[in-house]
Design a protein around this motif. Structure first.
Motif, short mmCIF file in Angstrom:
data_model
loop_
_atom_site.label_atom_id
_atom_site.label_comp_id
_atom_site.label_asym_id
_atom_site.label_seq_id
_atom_site.Cartn_x
_atom_site.Cartn_y
_atom_site.Cartn_z
N ILE A 1 0.83 -1.19 0.00
CA ILE A 1 0.00 0.00 0.00
C ILE A 1 0.87 1.24 0.00
O ILE A 1 2.07 1.18 0.20
CB ILE A 1 -0.93 0.01 1.24
N GLY A 2 0.24 2.40 -0.23
CA GLY A 2 0.97 3.67 -0.31
C GLY A 2 1.73 3.97 0.95
O GLY A 2 1.29 3.67 2.06
N ALA A 3 2.86 4.61 0.78
CA ALA A 3 3.73 4.90 1.92
C ALA A 3 3.28 6.18 2.61
O ALA A 3 2.80 7.10 1.99
CB ALA A 3 5.16 5.06 1.44
N GLN A 4 3.44 6.19 3.90
CA GLN A 4 3.23 7.41 4.68
C GLN A 4 4.59 8.05 4.88
O GLN A 4 5.46 7.47 5.51
CB GLN A 4 2.60 7.07 6.04
N ILE A 5 4.79 9.24 4.30
CA ILE A 5 6.09 9.88 4.35
C ILE A 5 6.27 10.56 5.69
O ILE A 5 5.53 11.49 6.01
CB ILE A 5 6.24 10.91 3.22
N PRO A 6 7.19 10.12 6.55
CA PRO A 6 7.37 10.77 7.84
C PRO A 6 8.00 12.12 7.69
O PRO A 6 8.81 12.34 6.79
CB PRO A 6 8.29 9.80 8.60
N GLU B 1 7.15 16.38 -1.78
CA GLU B 1 6.20 15.34 -1.36
C GLU B 1 4.90 15.96 -0.86
O GLU B 1 3.80 15.44 -1.11
CB GLU B 1 6.86 14.47 -0.29
N HIS B 2 5.00 17.06 -0.14
CA HIS B 2 3.78 17.74 0.32
C HIS B 2 3.01 18.35 -0.84
O HIS B 2 1.77 18.40 -0.82
CB HIS B 2 4.13 18.80 1.36
N CYS B 3 3.72 18.82 -1.86
CA CYS B 3 3.03 19.31 -3.06
C CYS B 3 2.26 18.17 -3.74
O CYS B 3 1.12 18.36 -4.19
CB CYS B 3 4.04 19.91 -4.04
N GLY C 1 2.28 17.46 12.88
CA GLY C 1 1.42 17.10 11.76
C GLY C 1 1.81 15.77 11.16
O GLY C 1 2.88 15.22 11.38
N ILE C 2 0.88 15.23 10.35
CA ILE C 2 1.12 13.95 9.70
C ILE C 2 1.99 14.17 8.48
O ILE C 2 2.15 15.28 7.98
CB ILE C 2 -0.20 13.27 9.31
N GLY C 3 2.58 13.10 8.00
CA GLY C 3 3.45 13.20 6.85
C GLY C 3 2.68 13.34 5.56
O GLY C 3 1.45 13.29 5.53
N ALA C 4 3.41 13.53 4.49
CA ALA C 4 2.81 13.67 3.17
C ALA C 4 2.50 12.28 2.62
O ALA C 4 3.42 11.51 2.33
CB ALA C 4 3.76 14.42 2.25
#
Length: 552
Positions: free
Chosen positions: A12-17, A102-104, A223-226
């Motif tokens: 599944i998609g990664a959660q970017i820390p 990554e946030h973009c 906050g959470i990652g991108a």
């Protein structure tokens, strides 16, 4: 570097820390927050630095299809930093560009989910009942024109027109005298666009709240990652995700390049302009008539490197930060250059010039054309908001040894990027005590904003068309994420103090290392010592100057 996308298995998609302990999170998070902002895109023009200015290109129907700041910033950064045929980038000292990109991507993903819902609402409640939709849009447009008038009577007429349209719709709904397909369609035609507008507004409002929460979380230090699932291949044959992963890795590698560019009065791109310069240049004379043992510029540079790495060790426990000491290859470019070219060949690996080539440049390319070698000691302070770089270059021409130390300073990102979202409010009179006022909270998305997002939604999958219709943000070149929006550090008293204070220990360490090498190789160091004392006295009271601007 910042966090990387995890691709250990096809899942599944990664959660970017987010970055944790790095000393540059404030600048990184401030720049990343631009991806979630709903301000007008023109606001970013106020953040332009003296040398690097972004522009906004208006589209064919700018008023209706215009992007907001977050949409334009995300689109521009993604294309510029991840595009297949992109130009070389300038390093973002004091910030990590990968989390910003990554946030973009994450912000674009959130808006795409919103646009899918808006497109479905438009198809069901708008396109199927197109005559009613056009009538309501006409009424709203007339009201918008009237509301923009300075004449109060005209403005009141616009409001009355909208109320009258609502009454007519209500009568059509209840008072049509006959049944059948056409009357029921007419009833639905009057009501469906209103229901669709209500659903669209809820979708836009929920998305706006989500984006603002992420905006606030970034500037609050948490906050959470991108979350960007499209950056993780779901199977070995998924080409798009693999290309995105490789582009992110390329971005991270280019950020670590040891090649920088000197653009005349603009200074070293990414490091800021040169604010101070101290030169130790004297003739090489042997001790007591003896011969000087041969040495080269690299021998002096190597000893200076050793001394600079020991700067954090002092007699007093002062908390002097550990510097980053690095050998740089500096390439000259014109002041007005709109792109740079990174060196290629067998001496370049992953944007890095090999050590033996750096040593050759240091010893041989001291005069005439070609790249030059500099030894840099860099301090990243204020969570990345202040980047101080002292550059050392050693040259030996004929019987003269010249050791030059220059100071470069990159200030904080503009205040636009560090401002948190403000709630939309309106001041109204109280019902009973009408002479008093109170503040009421307004929705984040008004009618005009819902219409703007709804008409843009079906075109989300055709970004060039949106650029043509609504306009886009044009980034300054040569582009790096950090320096185009950097403010001068001299407006902050403590930042200015930090820049000035860092010069003294660096200068003295460089001179001590130089004199030690000269003494070991049989050079009479009296003149060098005297000149060093003069410079040491002068550096105690330095002031920032535009050292790259000459009077000639």
């Amino acid at each position: 570097m910042g966090a990387a996308v995890t691709i250990g298995s096809f899942g599944i998609g990664a959660q970017i820390p987010l970055q944790g302990s790095d000393a540059q999170t404030a600048a990184t998070h401030a720049l990343a927050s631009a991806a979630y902002r709903d301000s007008p895109v023109g606001a970013i023009l106020d953040a332009n630095s003296e040398w690097h200015k972004s522009t906004v290109k208006e589209g064919k129907w700018h008023k209706l299809f215009r992007p907001d700041l977050g949409e334009a910033f995300s689109r521009a950064v993604q294309v510029r930093m991840l595009g297949g045929a992109r130009k070389p980038l300038i390093q973002s000292f004091g910030a990590d560009p990968q989390p910003v990109v990554e946030h973009c991507l994450a912000a674009t993903g959130i808006r795409k989910q919103r646009d899918v819902k808006l497109t479905l609402v438009t198809l069901v409640f708008g396109l199927l009942f197109l005559p009613g939709t056009l009538l309501w849009l006409g009424v709203i447009q007339l009201r918008r024109v009237a509301a923009g008038s300075d004449n109060r009577r005209t403005s009141a007429v616009g409001t009355a027109l909208l109320v009258a349209a609502g009454i007519v719709a209500f009568l059509v709904l209840l008072k049509l005298p006959f049944d059948g397909v056409l009357p029921n369609y007419l009833r639905a035609m009057a009501v469906a666009p209103v229901a669709g507008w209500y659903l669209a507004r809820r979708i836009c409002e929920n998305t706006a709240q989500d984006l603002r929460e992420r905006w606030t979380a970034l500037l609050s230090g948490g906050g959470i990652g991108a979350k960007i699932p499209e950056a993780v291949p779901q199977d070995p044959g998924e080409k798009t995700a693999e290309e995105l992963r490789q582009n992110l890795e390329k971005l991270a590698a280019e950020q670590q390049s040891n090649v920088v560019f000197y653009a005349g009065p603009k200074g070293i791109l990414g490091m800021g302009t040169r604010w101070g310069s101290w030169t130790l240049a004297e003739e090489l004379i042997p001790k007591n008539g003896k011969e000087i043992h041969d040495f080269r510029a690299w021998d002096v540079v190597r000893e200076i490197h050793t001394q600079l790495t020991l700067l954090e060790r002092g007699s007093l426990k002062t908390g002097f930060p550990k510097p980053t000491v690095k050998h740089w290859v500096v390439s000259p470019v014109g002041e007005g250059a709109d792109e740079v070219s990174r060196p290629e060949g067998e001496n370049i690996v992953a944007f890095q010039v090999k050590p033996h080539e750096i040593q050759r440049i240091c010893n041989d390319q001291q005069f005439g054309s070609g790249n030059r070698h500099y030894l840099g000691v860099q301090f990243t302070l204020w969570d990345g908001q202040l980047v101080l770089t002292m550059m050392v270059t050693v040259t030996s021409l004929h019987h003269t040894l010249r050791v030059e130390v220059t100071g470069h300073a990159l200030g904080p990102v503009h205040g636009l990027f560090t401002s948190k979202p403000k709630a939309k409010t309106k001041e109204v009179s109280k019902t009973v005590r009408f002479w008093e006022t109170r503040e009421i909270k307004l929705p984040l998305t008004d009618t005009d904003e819902v219409v703007r997002q709804a008409v843009r939604a079906p075109l989300t999958w055709f970004p060039p068309v949106l650029d043509f219709l609504g306009g886009k943000l044009v980034l300054p070149e040569p582009f790096g994420l950090r320096h185009p929006w950097a403010s001068p550090p001299w407006k902050n008293r403590f930042m200015a103090d930090d820049a000035i204070r860092a010069a003294t220990p660096v200068l003295r360490a460089v001179h001590a290392a130089t004199i030690k090498v000269l003494d070991d190789h049989g050079v009479d160091t009296e003149r060098f010592t005297n000149r060093s004392l003069v410079l040491s006295g002068g550096v105690q009271d330095p002031g920032p100057k535009k050292a790259d601007l000459y009077d000639a």
